[in-house]
Design a protein around this motif. Structure first.
Motif, PDB file in Angstrom:
ATOM      1  N   ARG A   1       5.053 -16.630  44.871  1.00 58.98           N
ATOM      2  CA  ARG A   1       5.603 -15.925  46.044  1.00 58.98           C
ATOM      3  C   ARG A   1       6.929 -15.282  45.696  1.00 58.98           C
ATOM      4  O   ARG A   1       7.219 -14.163  46.093  1.00 58.98           O
TER       5      ARG A   1
ATOM      6  N   PHE B   1       6.317 -12.266  43.794  1.00 58.05           N
ATOM      7  CA  PHE B   1       5.731 -11.230  44.643  1.00 58.05           C
ATOM      8  C   PHE B   1       6.809 -10.546  45.489  1.00 58.05           C
ATOM      9  O   PHE B   1       6.943  -9.328  45.483  1.00 58.05           O
ATOM     10  N   TYR B   2       7.613 -11.354  46.188  1.00 54.54           N
ATOM     11  CA  TYR B   2       8.618 -10.751  47.070  1.00 54.54           C
ATOM     12  C   TYR B   2       9.728 -10.048  46.309  1.00 54.54           C
ATOM     13  O   TYR B   2      10.365  -9.142  46.816  1.00 54.54           O
TER      14      TYR B   2
ATOM     15  N   GLY C   1       9.151  -8.233  44.010  1.00 51.87           N
ATOM     16  CA  GLY C   1       8.576  -6.939  43.678  1.00 51.87           C
ATOM     17  C   GLY C   1       8.038  -6.789  42.280  1.00 51.87           C
ATOM     18  O   GLY C   1       7.754  -5.690  41.815  1.00 51.87           O
TER      19      GLY C   1
ATOM     20  N   ARG D   1       0.099  -8.547  43.293  1.00 56.91           N
ATOM     21  CA  ARG D   1      -0.536  -9.249  44.400  1.00 56.91           C
ATOM     22  C   ARG D   1      -0.259 -10.728  44.221  1.00 56.91           C
ATOM     23  O   ARG D   1       0.175 -11.177  43.161  1.00 56.91           O
TER      24      ARG D   1
ATOM     25  N   TRP E   1       8.006 -14.959  60.406  1.00 56.07           N
ATOM     26  CA  TRP E   1       7.461 -14.037  59.412  1.00 56.07           C
ATOM     27  C   TRP E   1       6.232 -13.312  59.955  1.00 56.07           C
ATOM     28  O   TRP E   1       5.475 -13.885  60.732  1.00 56.07           O
TER      29      TRP E   1
ATOM     30  N   ASN F   1       3.109 -10.144  58.760  1.00 62.34           N
ATOM     31  CA  ASN F   1       2.537  -9.333  57.705  1.00 62.34           C
ATOM     32  C   ASN F   1       2.498 -10.065  56.360  1.00 62.34           C
ATOM     33  O   ASN F   1       3.138  -9.660  55.395  1.00 62.34           O
ATOM     34  N   GLU F   2       1.736 -11.180  56.305  1.00 65.70           N
ATOM     35  CA  GLU F   2       1.615 -11.981  55.086  1.00 65.70           C
ATOM     36  C   GLU F   2       2.973 -12.411  54.552  1.00 65.70           C
ATOM     37  O   GLU F   2       3.177 -12.492  53.346  1.00 65.70           O
TER      38      GLU F   2
ATOM     39  N   GLU G   1       5.653 -10.755  54.431  1.00 67.81           N
ATOM     40  CA  GLU G   1       6.507  -9.720  53.866  1.00 67.81           C
ATOM     41  C   GLU G   1       7.637  -9.325  54.800  1.00 67.81           C
ATOM     42  O   GLU G   1       8.699  -8.914  54.368  1.00 67.81           O
ATOM     43  N   LYS G   2       7.366  -9.433  56.101  1.00 68.04           N
ATOM     44  CA  LYS G   2       8.370  -9.022  57.063  1.00 68.04           C
ATOM     45  C   LYS G   2       9.040 -10.246  57.695  1.00 68.04           C
ATOM     46  O   LYS G   2       8.367 -11.109  58.247  1.00 68.04           O
TER      47      LYS G   2
ATOM     48  N   ASN H   1       3.071 -18.346  53.211  1.00 70.93           N
ATOM     49  CA  ASN H   1       4.098 -17.302  53.111  1.00 70.93           C
ATOM     50  C   ASN H   1       5.213 -17.473  54.136  1.00 70.93           C
ATOM     51  O   ASN H   1       5.759 -16.498  54.627  1.00 70.93           O
TER      52      ASN H   1
ATOM     53  N   GLN I   1      11.628 -16.083  51.226  1.00 65.25           N
ATOM     54  CA  GLN I   1      12.800 -15.230  50.985  1.00 65.25           C
ATOM     55  C   GLN I   1      14.132 -15.957  51.103  1.00 65.25           C
ATOM     56  O   GLN I   1      15.026 -15.702  50.284  1.00 65.25           O
TER      57      GLN I   1
END
Ligand code: GDP
Ligand code: MG
Length: 676
Positions: free
Chosen positions: A20, A23-24, A26, A30, A177, A179-180, A182-183, A254, A258
């Motif tokens: 993760r 992924f976050y 960047g 996937r 959180w 959107n998987e 991400e947000k 998820n 972050q």
């Protein structure tokens, strides 16, 4: 820049969380799932098949303008060397705990290692979505077992299947959180949760005021405490290892990832904020310790902490630079081996590709291609500056197996492979049985040897027959003895003679072997030449490793040379080495030789229903139960048992517990072999 590791008991979610993070930040396209066997950090085929991480790979990624090097540390104690190796070069770590199980045995082991290397940590309680998850239980468990002041900087919103987000106690905001994952959505604290949030923020401030005057002052004057001041003071406390800030989440869902990436930046130190590395300058007889400044313009100095073999590129040497800058296509110096080498290329490893770079500087981690001699633990420096970085400590191998190639022509190939593998892994040793010519390999546990053997058979595609695992016993003595050995042999018409008086004495268990030279230099007119003294020491040290009666390595013996008979005419190195070795065997044979066996610490987790059966299984195998502890849904049993009786334990444990109990095995100590 941050150099961090992620440490956890196996299955706590290290791989999932690392995925993760990559992924976050960047760097990967996937999210790989551990369960599908396609996680990016678990490169090797075997790791994927087993779903565990064996190799520590260093991966570079970026977050908010910072470079983060993640050094993957394995969670299984069979791979202690890998853990030690990575902790040695980390500046900080995320400690992951399972929200149901809390502190597990291997977490305790890794924690002790992190203490030894003064690694600052932040805690992350994962799997908050699991049945029985309890963040507050884990807080207490960590405090009690790891003896560290914990401070929650987040508390969970909901738990188990209704776990939905966290409250950030520094900003006093809710985080959800979408959107998987991400947000991230920040919102004011819901009224029904305000009281709890206030209570926990109070505890955070309280913990901080114990270590920070700035916070105490504000607190006493009743002023509002600014989040940036909290972060600043908490950062200092984390770096000094005074407080372990605790985060919470469910990586697989998820949720919560972050904020931990932010925590890496906010609370873990940059390479120049930790205490400087210690270097040893070896002069004739004395060792001088110096602090190594983290200075990119100083003399280059780095530590090889990992070797991986790549079929195309050859040896990949992972190096942590402590000082100076290393350039590609330049000459480097292996300080310990006193040999020059070439760094042909320097690579930076990302999660899915490698990138050639011109140089790496103090504080950074990279891979050097082209070095042939370097081994794990070697210092790479410059010829005019003979500094060695600290040696790493590795535990002793406790089990062995024999391995024999299917065809005689493969025998040299096997030796080459074993050499390659032991270059990568210093806890794995190879020995040739003098009588049978069989190759014996030794390691830390069944899984460790199993992994090595599978690599030999699959990765190197060599056909071989493998024996059953055997315990590596040790030999020692239980009383003192003195003996004089005389040696004389005529070779090519010339006499080779030596005389040595040796005193042997048992030392405290675990203190190791010791060689002392205390002979008076009364023999003849001349001083004894240093080559002869070295030959005697070689003879005794060789004898330490080849045993007394059974051929197992000796431990905890102090051998003192009390007299030497030397003549310039007949005293040769050969005679003294042979004489010393024979003197040792003879002296020990009459000093009450004993056989010692490895005793393992066994840590079991079992659902309540199977505890009785699990305990009797341990007792049947000669184990002694030492404690039992009830957790939310499971009991933890600690026991000690002889390694010899623990082979195949996993299979028996599965069958008595319908596969629901789990265990770990770790070397504890050596004990006189008895009928337990
Ligand atoms: P590692 O051994 O520490 O690397 O752990 P893994 O990342 O391989 O995870 C072990 C198992 O726990 C896998 O089956 C994961 O899918 C699962 N897991 C990881 N994170 C979570 C989580 O947040 N919640 C739940 N319920 N399971 C998780
Ligand atoms: Mg893993």
């Amino acid at each position: 820049m941050r150099n961090i590791g992620i440490m956890a008991h196996i299955d706590a979610g290290k791989t999932t969380t690392t995925e993760r993070i990559l992924f976050y930040t960047g760097k990967s396209h996937r999210i790989g799932e551990v369960d599908d066997g396609e996680a990016i950090m678990d490169w090797m085929e075997q790791e994927q098949a087993r779903g565990i991480t064996i190799q520590s790979a260093a991966t570079t990624t970026y977050w908010k303008g910072y470079q983060i090097n993640i050094i993957d540390t394995p969670g299984h104690v069979d791979f202690t060397a890998e853990v030690e190796r990575s902790l040695r070069v980390l500046d900080g770590a995320i400690a992951i705990f399972d929200a149901v199980r809390g502190v597990e045995s291997q977490t305790e082991t890794v924690w002790r290692q992190a203490n030894r290397y003064h690694v600052p940590c932040v805690g992350y309680v994962n799997k908050m979505d699991r049945m029985g998850a309890d963040f507050f239980f884990v807080l207490d468990d960590v405090k009690n077992k790891l003896k560290i002041n914990t401070a929650a900087v987040q508390i969970p919103i909901g738990k188990e299947s209704s776990f939905e987000g966290v409250i950030d106690l520094i900003e006093m905001k809710e985080i959800h959180w979408e959107n998987e994952g991400e947000k991230m959505i920040l919102s004011p604290i819901a009224p029904q949760r305000e009281d709890t949030a206030k209570k926990w923020r109070e505890k955070l401030i309280d913990a901080l005021s114990g270590v920070s005057d700035a916070i105490t002052e504000k607190y006493l004057s009743g002023e509002e405490i600014d989040p940036s001041l909290i972060r600043k003071e908490l950062r200092k406390a984390v770096i000094k290892r005074e407080i372990l800030p605790m985060f919470v989440g469910a990586s697989r869902r998820n949720l919560g990832v972050q904020p931990i990436i932010d925590a890496i930046i906010d609370f873990l130190p940059a390479p120049d904020e930790i205490r400087p590395a210690i270097g040893h300058i070896i002069k004739k007889d004395e060792i001088q310790d110096i602090n190594i400044p983290c200075d990119p313009n100083g003399q280059p100095l780095g530590l090889v902490f990992k070797i991986q073999n790549d079929r195309e590129a050859g040896s990949l040497c992972y190096i942590r630079m402590y000082c100076g800058t290393l350039k590609s296509s330049s000459a480097v110096y292996n300080t310990g081996k006193k040999k020059r080498e070439r760094a042909n290329r320097i690579l930076r490893m990302h999660s899915n590709k490698s990138e050639a770079v011109d140089s790496i500087s103090a504080g950074d981690i990279g891979v050097i291609i082209g070095m042939k001699l370097a081994q794990t633990g070697d210092t790479i420096g410059s010829e005019g500056w003979p500094v060695l970085l600290e040696k790493m400590q590795f535990p002793e191998p406790v089990i062995s197996i024999s391995i024999e190639p299917k065809t005689i022509s493969d025998s040299d190939k096997l030796k080459d492979i074993l050499e390659l593998l032991s270059k990568e892994d210093p806890t794995f040793t190879t020995k040739e049985n003098e009588e049978t010519g069989q190759l014996i390999i030794s390691g830390m546990g069944e899984l460790h040897l199993d992994v090595l053997v599978t690599r030999i058979l699959k990765e190197f595609k060599l056909g071989a027959t493998v024996g059953n695992p055997q315990v590596t016993f040790r030999e020692s003595i239980n009383k003192e003895n003195t003996h004089t050995e005389n040696f004389s042999k005529i070779i090519a018409g010339k006499e080779n003679a030596a005389g040595i008086t040796l005193h042997v004495q048992p030392a405290a268990r675990g203190s190791g072997n010791k060689y002392i030279y205390a002979a008076k230099t009364s023999s003849g007119k001349s001083e004894i030449p240093s080559e002869i003294l070295e030959a005697i020491e070689r003879g005794v040290s060789g004898a330490f490793s080849s045993g007394i009666v059974m051929g197992y390595p000796c431990i905890d013996i102090t051998a003192t040379v009390t007299n030497v008979q030397y003549s310039e005419l007949t005293g040769t190195e050969f005679a003294f080495e042979a004489c010393a070795s024979m003197a040792f065997d003879e002296t020990c044979r009459n000093a009450g030789p004993i056989l010692l066996e490895p005793i393992m610490a066994v840590d079991l987790f079992s659902p309540h229903d199977f505890v009785g059966d699990v305990m009797s299984l341990v007792t049947q195998r000669g184990g002694h139960i030492q404690s039992m502890n009830s957790k939310t849904d499971i009991d933890e049993i600690k026991a000690q048992a002889p390694m010899e009786k623990m082979f195949g334990f996993m299979t028996s444990l599965r069958s008595v517990s319908q596969g629901r109990a789990s265990f770990s095995l770790e070397f504890s100590h050596f004990e006189k072999k008895s009928e337990r």
